[in-house]
Structure formats: structure tokens, C-alpha cells
Design a protein around this motif. Structure first.
Motif, short mmCIF file in Angstrom:
data_model
loop_
_atom_site.label_atom_id
_atom_site.label_comp_id
_atom_site.label_asym_id
_atom_site.label_seq_id
_atom_site.Cartn_x
_atom_site.Cartn_y
_atom_site.Cartn_z
N VAL A 114 -32.84 -8.49 49.87
CA VAL A 114 -32.98 -7.64 51.17
C VAL A 114 -34.06 -6.52 50.86
O VAL A 114 -35.05 -6.28 51.79
CB VAL A 114 -31.59 -6.82 51.44
CG1 VAL A 114 -31.89 -5.87 52.50
CG2 VAL A 114 -30.57 -7.82 51.70
N SER A 115 -33.94 -5.81 49.86
CA SER A 115 -35.13 -5.05 49.30
C SER A 115 -36.58 -5.43 49.61
O SER A 115 -37.40 -4.96 49.99
CB SER A 115 -34.84 -4.19 48.29
OG SER A 115 -33.59 -3.25 48.13
N TYR A 116 -36.76 -6.84 49.00
CA TYR A 116 -38.08 -7.35 48.90
C TYR A 116 -38.45 -7.63 50.38
O TYR A 116 -39.58 -7.72 50.63
CB TYR A 116 -38.06 -8.58 47.91
CG TYR A 116 -39.18 -9.09 47.70
CD1 TYR A 116 -40.22 -8.64 46.91
CD2 TYR A 116 -39.67 -10.38 48.48
CE1 TYR A 116 -41.31 -9.18 46.53
CE2 TYR A 116 -40.98 -10.90 48.07
CZ TYR A 116 -41.90 -10.28 47.35
OH TYR A 116 -43.04 -10.86 46.99
N VAL A 117 -37.52 -8.08 51.23
CA VAL A 117 -37.79 -8.41 52.61
C VAL A 117 -38.22 -7.23 53.31
O VAL A 117 -39.10 -7.14 54.08
CB VAL A 117 -36.80 -9.26 53.12
CG1 VAL A 117 -36.76 -9.33 54.65
CG2 VAL A 117 -36.62 -10.54 52.51
N ARG A 118 -37.52 -6.08 53.11
CA ARG A 118 -37.78 -4.76 53.64
C ARG A 118 -39.15 -4.40 53.26
O ARG A 118 -40.08 -3.98 54.25
CB ARG A 118 -36.78 -3.73 53.16
CG ARG A 118 -35.64 -3.72 54.00
CD ARG A 118 -34.45 -2.68 53.79
NE ARG A 118 -35.19 -1.45 54.52
CZ ARG A 118 -34.36 -0.56 55.14
NH1 ARG A 118 -33.24 -0.67 55.26
NH2 ARG A 118 -35.05 0.60 55.81
N MET A 119 -39.42 -4.47 52.07
CA MET A 119 -40.69 -3.70 51.47
C MET A 119 -41.91 -4.71 52.00
O MET A 119 -42.97 -4.18 52.33
CB MET A 119 -40.96 -4.23 50.01
CG MET A 119 -42.18 -3.63 49.40
SD MET A 119 -42.03 -3.47 47.52
CE MET A 119 -41.88 -5.13 46.92
N ARG A 120 -41.76 -6.12 52.21
CA ARG A 120 -43.05 -6.99 52.55
C ARG A 120 -42.91 -7.52 54.09
O ARG A 120 -43.77 -7.34 54.83
CB ARG A 120 -43.27 -8.25 51.55
CG ARG A 120 -43.39 -7.66 49.99
CD ARG A 120 -44.15 -8.59 49.14
NE ARG A 120 -45.43 -9.32 49.96
CZ ARG A 120 -45.92 -10.33 49.76
NH1 ARG A 120 -45.37 -11.10 48.73
NH2 ARG A 120 -46.85 -10.65 50.25
N ALA A 121 -41.91 -8.11 54.40
CA ALA A 121 -41.71 -8.64 55.84
C ALA A 121 -41.73 -7.57 56.60
O ALA A 121 -42.31 -7.66 58.04
CB ALA A 121 -40.59 -9.56 55.89
N LEU A 122 -41.05 -6.59 56.44
CA LEU A 122 -40.69 -5.43 57.42
C LEU A 122 -41.45 -4.12 57.31
O LEU A 122 -41.59 -3.16 57.76
CB LEU A 122 -39.53 -4.90 57.64
CG LEU A 122 -38.34 -6.09 57.84
CD1 LEU A 122 -36.87 -5.51 57.85
CD2 LEU A 122 -38.70 -6.59 59.12
N ALA A 123 -42.54 -4.18 56.06
CA ALA A 123 -43.74 -3.21 55.87
C ALA A 123 -42.78 -1.89 55.78
O ALA A 123 -43.37 -0.95 56.26
CB ALA A 123 -44.60 -3.32 57.01
N ASP A 124 -41.83 -1.88 55.08
CA ASP A 124 -41.18 -0.48 54.75
C ASP A 124 -41.69 0.19 53.54
O ASP A 124 -41.69 -0.46 52.59
CB ASP A 124 -39.65 -0.80 54.51
CG ASP A 124 -38.87 0.50 54.38
OD1 ASP A 124 -39.34 1.66 54.47
OD2 ASP A 124 -37.34 0.39 54.16
N PRO A 125 -42.33 1.37 53.74
CA PRO A 125 -42.98 2.03 52.65
C PRO A 125 -41.92 2.56 51.72
O PRO A 125 -42.47 3.14 50.72
CB PRO A 125 -43.64 2.93 53.25
CG PRO A 125 -43.14 3.37 54.60
CD PRO A 125 -42.23 2.02 55.00
N ASP A 126 -40.80 2.57 52.02
CA ASP A 126 -39.98 3.29 51.18
C ASP A 126 -38.73 2.27 50.66
O ASP A 126 -37.30 2.87 50.41
CB ASP A 126 -38.95 4.42 51.98
CG ASP A 126 -38.24 5.25 51.04
OD1 ASP A 126 -38.72 5.56 49.91
OD2 ASP A 126 -37.09 5.98 51.37
N ALA A 127 -38.90 0.86 50.29
CA ALA A 127 -37.91 0.08 49.66
C ALA A 127 -38.16 0.29 48.23
O ALA A 127 -39.09 0.16 47.54
CB ALA A 127 -38.30 -1.41 50.34
#
Length: 502
Positions: A427-440
Motif C-alpha cells: 500500500v505504501s509503495y502504491v501511494r508513493m508511486r501510483a498516487l504520487a504521495d510525497p509523504d509515503a
């Protein structure tokens, strides 16, 4: 925006704030980016706007000298998780052009009236005006860099009529489409290929991004090749599955520092240009504010030296959230090389072949619908991970889980965690790359742990002090871990030789 601070930025030609706000001069009727090299206007003659659309709505035209329409995007839209931030990410991806304001509002779960009111209140322009500004930029690019006729360029840029196209170009650029095309001239026009300049803020660690992508390039879908005559610089190439069809993109690693990346796209449907450009920007994290990241992470005793060593390190996103989610599951508990090999086999077996293969690119990455029905014999992984992959693909294909640019990241994370076999790392990896979350953050990742050890940390540190830039902390730690592993490998032959000599 604090207007005195904005004026100081304009006076100092601060390029860090390009795309964050725009300055408009009442005496000339022109709006600019903060770093415009023109003489700074008097304070009483200048107004500030949060978006180019707001400046245009106030009656100002774009400066021909600094070309504010090609400034990097604001880093705020990736950082923010509220309605305005999510709406801006969807507008940038071309949702208004494809689905209208009604489609945008439906994706966000609000009424059109409420959405328009919120955008007007904060950005000085509604969704139609924001999308119209984006269309004008796309039209200018098509007119000046391709051999498309004006009518073809109008509809390709997303305009619904030639009249609307003509009126917008005259209003934004104070030129007719013909004059705009002749103003800069077209050089090296190659039929079917659209050249792009993808602007970014400095510093930019291009080598690290290309290293990251090369290590994970899926055979048949992506490749990184050394560019002929580029002095060792590389070109990243990949296939694109876009709303209107397939495409191929190429992005060049700069041979020397500059404020942009040179890129080229070849599209099956030229209407996909806006989406293609935005997805490449997300892949290379071009809207980031590296100085804001360095200010926070540089203050940490362990991360500070890493940040100083790698200024401008980016957190790469992705061009296709579904593809990235699938690859995250393929990468569970295996090496990067093994995950890449398996992804390549699935692409060759279930991906759609390109109409015309080029270089090492042959297929689009498989759709989640096709992988949900994949033959178990093609899934070289434990049964539990096979079930996790199938479940994820089915949920993405039927819309149970959404990963589009406007999704609420917390809701998407909860939906992913509810799927069997999907854990916090994925989930964190998806947030970081797929959802462009700068705070994963990925505290259990083996690379992060090795990076912390390489950085001199003897205990698990609290990551709270790294907010809201923990994704960048992860990349700094991965780089540190990789450098430490490389140094250890380099020492092994020497140790072996020393033992043999004894």
C-alpha cells in the motif's frame, strides 16, 4: 499568497516559485512567471494570481518572453489531499476535456456547483477556465512543433469548436493561430512525433532517476538506452496506454544541468497529448520543490549528509497506476530483477502488441482485466501471491478500488488493505508511486533498513520529523543502501586475494 513575499520573489527572479503563482502587470496587460527576466514593475502596478487561468480571466495575456504556460506545475497539488488538490490533479490529466465538468465532479463525489465554487474561491478560476488554459498550452505546442493543420490542432487540444479555439488563442497569446505558428517557427518537424520540453525546478538529480527506471524497466514495455552522440547520457523509452489509444514516449537524460527534459511522444490519438505529458511529468516527479524537501530532510542528523550528497533527488511516480499496483504485488518478497523478469513475461503473454514495434518496445503492459483471468501456469509465484494478484486486478478492473489522480489517498489505501494478500508495504509503495504521495514511508522495507544502517543509524528513528517528504527520505535511503552494497562488492575481490596470498 502574501503579496509582499510574492513581490520580493519577482524582484529577485526566484525560479523556485515558477508555477506556484503568476504576476500580472496592469500597465502592459501581461502576466509572467516570477523568474521573468523583464524589468521588475513598480509594486503599485502589479497583481498576483494563484493560477494562469485566474490571470487570463482578469484580462491578462501570457508573456512572450518568459512563456509562463510552460512553467513547472505547483508542488502543492501533489502535497494536498483536499478537494482542490485532487481536482487539480484530475484537470491536469485531461479529465475535463474527456468527461466535462460533470465527469470531474462525479469522480470527486461533489456537485458541479460546489466544486466550481471551491475552485473559484481558492484559485480564482473554475474547472472550465483551468482546463481552457491547459488546452491553449497544448494547442500552442501542436501549432509550433507539429505539421498538424489549425483545425486538427484545435480538436486535438480538446477544443469543441474552431471558433472557441481561435478566440482562446487570441485572448491568451494576443495572436491568431497562424501568427502563433509563424512566431517561433517549426524546426525538425517529424510527422507523427510531438517534441516536448518538460520543465522542472533545479536542482534535479537526473542520473538517479534514470538509474531507478533502468533497474526496473520491464522488457518489451520499457527500456533505457545510451543515446548516440549523447556523451554517455541515456534515453528512457516506454509504451503508454492512454484514454484514446496507445503511444510511445522517449525522455532524454540531460548531458548537462538544465531546466527541462527533452522528450518526444508518438500517439495513436493526438488528443491524448495532455494526458501523456502530465503522466511523464508524474513519472519523473517534475513538479517537486527540491529546496523545500532539502530544508526538512537536511535538518535530520542521518539524512542531512545524504541530502547534501544528492541534491535534487526525486521520487519517481508512474504513468499508469494500475500497472504500478500490479508490479508492486509482483515485487513482494522477491528481488527487483526477479519482479522485472516476471512482469516482462506477463507483458509478452497478455499485453497488447504495439501497432509498430520500435527498438525493444513491443507491447503495452497487460490490462488488469486480462491479468485477473491469467492462466495460473503463467504466474510463477506462490499460490497466496497469485490470489493476491488476481484479487487486486479484479478489484481494479471493476472499480472496487480506484487509483486515478483524483482519488482520496486514505480511502484508496483502506480499499487496498481490505484485499487478501495486500499488506502495508504494498500500500505504501502504491501511494508513493501510483498516487504520487510525497509523504509515503516504508519502514519494513529491507532497502530502507540497509540505508539507515549505511547512514549511521543504530536504531529505528522516528519518521515524523521527515513529514511531509518521507517519500524522498525513502529514496535517499535506497540510494545509500545501493552505494553501500556496491562498496562492499568492490571490497570482496581484494579480501579474496588477501586470503589467497596467505
Amino acid at each position: 499568497m502574501h503579496e509582499d513575499a510574492c513581490y520580493r520573489a519577482v524582484s529577485s527572479k526566484d525560479a523556485r516559485l515558477d508555477g506556484v503563482f503568476y504576476s500580472a502587470v496592469r500597465t502592459t496587460g501581461i502576466y509572467c512567471r516570477p523568474s521573468c527576466p523583464a524589468r521588475t514593475p513598480k509594486r503599485e502596478n502589479i497583481d498576483f494570481y494563484p493560477t494562469a487561468a485566474a490571470a487570463q480571466a482578469a484580462g491578462f495575456r501570457a508573456c512572450r518572453r518568459c512563456r509562463p504556460d510552460v512553467a513547472p506545475g505547483s508542488p502543492e497539488w501533489n502535497l494536498r489531499a483536499d478537494l482542490v488538490g485532487r481536482a487539480m490533479r484530475l484537470i491536469a490529466d485531461g479529465v475535463v476535456d474527456r468527461e466535462g465538468v460533470a465527469g470531474l465532479a462525479a469522480r470527486l463525489g461533489y456537485s458541479e456547483r460546489h466544486l466550481t465554487r471551491e475552485l473559484h474561491a481558492e484559485l480564482g478560476a473554475g474547472p472550465l477556465a483551468l482546463a481552457r488554459t491547459q488546452r491553449a498550452q497544448t494547442a500552442r505546442l501542436l501549432l509550433q512543433t507539429t505539421d498538424l493543420g489549425a483545425t486538427e490542432a484545435a480538436f486535438a487540444a480538446g477544443f469543441s469548436s474552431v471558433r472557441q479555439f481561435n478566440d482562446t488563442i487570441r485572448e491568451v497569446y494576443a495572436m491568431t493561430p497562424t501568427e502563433l505558428r509563424a512566431h517561433q517557427g517549426r524546426r525538425n518537424v517529424v510527422h507523427g512525433v510531438i517534441p516536448l520540453r518538460l520543465a522542472h525546478r533545479q536542482p534535479f538529480d537526473a542520473a538517479a532517476v534514470f538509474d531507478f527506471l533502468a533497474l526496473r524497466a520491464v522488457p518489451g514495455v520499457e527500456e533505457v538506452v545510451v543515446r548516440e552522440g549523447g556523451g554517455g547520457a541515456r534515453t528512457y523509452r516506454r509504451t503508454l496506454a492512454l484514454p484514446g489509444g496507445s503511444g510511445v514516449a522517449e525522455v532524454d537524460e540531460p548531458a548537462k544541468p538544465q531546466g527541462w527534459l527533452d522528450a518526444r511522444v508518438r500517439l495513436g490519438n493526438v488528443r491524448d497529448l495532455t494526458a501523456a505529458a502530465q503522466r511523464l511529468r508524474a513519472l519523473f516527479d517534475l513538479d517537486a520543490d527540491p529546496e523545500a524537501v532539502a530544508e526538512v530532510l537536511g535538518a535530520d542528523p542521518h539524512l542531512g549528509p545524504l541530502v547534501a550528497k544528492r541534491p535534487g533527488l526525486r521520487s519517481p511516480g508512474h504513468v499508469d497506476a494500475h500497472e504500478l499496483a500490479v508490479r508492486a504485488v509482483l515485487g513482494q518478497q522477491v528481488t527487483v530483477a526477479a519482479a522485472r523478469t516476471l512482469a516482462g513475461r506477463l507483458a509478452a503473454r497478455y499485453g497488447v502488441p504495439l501497432p509498430e514495434a520500435g527498438g525493444g518496445l513491443t507491447h503495452l503492459f497487460p490490462s488488469t482485466a486480462s491479468l485477473a483471468e491469467a492462466d495460473p501456469a503463467d504466474l510463477a509465484m506462490p499460490l497466496a501471491r497469485q490470489r493476491a494478484l488476481r484479487g487486486l486486478c479484479a478489484a481494479l478492473a471493476d472499480g472496487t478500488v480506484r487509483l486515478d489522480p483524483g482519488v482520496d489517498r486514505d480511502e484508496a489505501s483502506a480499499a487496498l488493505l481490505a484485499l487478501p494478500g495486500i499488506g502495508p508495504w504494498t500500500v505504501s509503495y502504491v501511494r508513493m508511486r501510483a498516487l504520487a504521495d510525497p509523504d509515503a514511508y516504508l519502514p519494513t522495507d529491507i532497502g530502507v533498513r540497509h540505508g539507515l544502517r549505511a547512514a549511521g543509524s543504530t536504531a529505528e528513528p522516528s519518521s515524523d520529523g521527515w513529514r511531509p517528504w518521507r517519500s524522498y527520505a525513502v529514496h535517499h535511503l535506497w540510494v545509500a543502501a545501493g552505494e553501500a552494497a556496491a562498496a562492499e562488492r568492490a571490497l570482496r575481490p581484494a579480501k579474496t586475494s588477501a586470503k589467497a596470498s596467505k
